[in-house]
Enzyme design. Structure first.
Site, PDB file in Angstrom:
ATOM      1  CD1 TRP A   1      15.327 -27.887  -8.007  1.00 39.23           C
ATOM      2  CD2 TRP A   1      17.499 -27.881  -8.504  1.00 39.23           C
ATOM      3  NE1 TRP A   1      16.005 -27.334  -6.942  1.00 39.23           N
ATOM      4  CE2 TRP A   1      17.339 -27.321  -7.231  1.00 39.23           C
ATOM      5  CE3 TRP A   1      18.783 -27.988  -9.041  1.00 39.23           C
ATOM      6  CZ2 TRP A   1      18.409 -26.867  -6.465  1.00 39.23           C
ATOM      7  CZ3 TRP A   1      19.854 -27.536  -8.277  1.00 39.23           C
ATOM      8  CH2 TRP A   1      19.659 -26.980  -7.006  1.00 39.23           C
TER       9      TRP A   1
ATOM     10  CD  GLU B   1      20.257 -24.161 -10.256  1.00 39.19           C
ATOM     11  OE1 GLU B   1      20.103 -24.832 -11.303  1.00 39.19           O
ATOM     12  OE2 GLU B   1      19.302 -23.777  -9.566  1.00 39.19           O
TER      13      GLU B   1
ATOM     14  CE1 TYR C   1      15.331 -24.956  -3.958  1.00 40.17           C
ATOM     15  CE2 TYR C   1      14.005 -25.114  -5.955  1.00 40.17           C
ATOM     16  CZ  TYR C   1      15.148 -24.693  -5.308  1.00 40.17           C
ATOM     17  OH  TYR C   1      16.113 -24.003  -6.005  1.00 40.17           O
TER      18      TYR C   1
END
Length: 196
Positions: free
Chosen positions: A52, A44, A22
């Site tokens: 995350w 988000e 990522y």
């Protein structure tokens, strides 16, 4: 924590292969596709209070549960779909965030019709990637005047879970801000010009 395979890579991604991929191929790369920006903004918001990597591991399940984050579909959903999502173990089951996603989809459609969702979001950086070229993680702020302005505007449009810290994380992920550290290979490969 430094990444043992590449100590110069931004340390926040650690050594988890999913997180490293990522970081290397998505985070900080300028995104202008409106639906991809919508998805990223919503995810988000779901990340609020979590890490995350938790969202990243559930991203495929989120995409399946939320019809590929197609705003025109989500804008028509109501209580039956909310109940289904609250029972889906593949996602973060939080009623406020789910309801906020559906309101966000309706807000997206209004903004897209009025001026375009991507131009609306990118207007907070003047349409360019802001780049302070941080040397250390401690050089990176939690929020900025631009993220605070974006937060206020999104809330006024009807979005939820878009506080200035969340919008700054979104701006980083969407490449509106380049916060790869100065010696990170991902920064070097991008050669982003300084804008701030």
């Amino acid at each position: 924590m430094e990444n043992p395979e590449d100590p110069k890579r931004c340390p926040w991604c650690g050594a988890d292969p999913l997180y490293v991929a990522y970081h290397d191929s998505e985070w900080g790369r300028p995104e202008r596709d409106p639906q991809r920006l919508f998805e990223l903004l919503i995810l988000e918001g779901f990340q609020a209070g979590l890490s995350w990597i938790t969202i990243l591991r559930k991203r495929d399940s989120f995409r399946a549960a939320f019809a590929g984050f197609r705003p025109e579909t989500l804008a028509t959903w109501g209580e039956a779909e909310i109940a289904r999502l609250l029972a889906d173990r593949g996602i973060v089951r939080h009623r406020g965030k789910i309801e906020g996603t559906l309101r966000g989809a309706r807000a997206f459609l209004r903004i897209e019709a009025r001026e375009g969702f991507s131009p609306f979001l990118w207007s907070f950086t003047g349409g360019v990637t802001l780049d302070a070229c941080p040397a250390r993680m401690s050089d990176i702020p939690a929020s900025t005047p631009q993220s605070a302005a974006m937060s206020r505007a999104l809330k006024a449009e009807g979005f939820a879970f878009v506080g200035p810290t969340i919008t700054y994380a979104f701006m980083q992920a969407a490449g509106m801000v380049n916060d790869h550290l100065a010696d990170c290979p991902a920064r070097i490969s991008r050669k982003t010009p300084r804008a701030i």
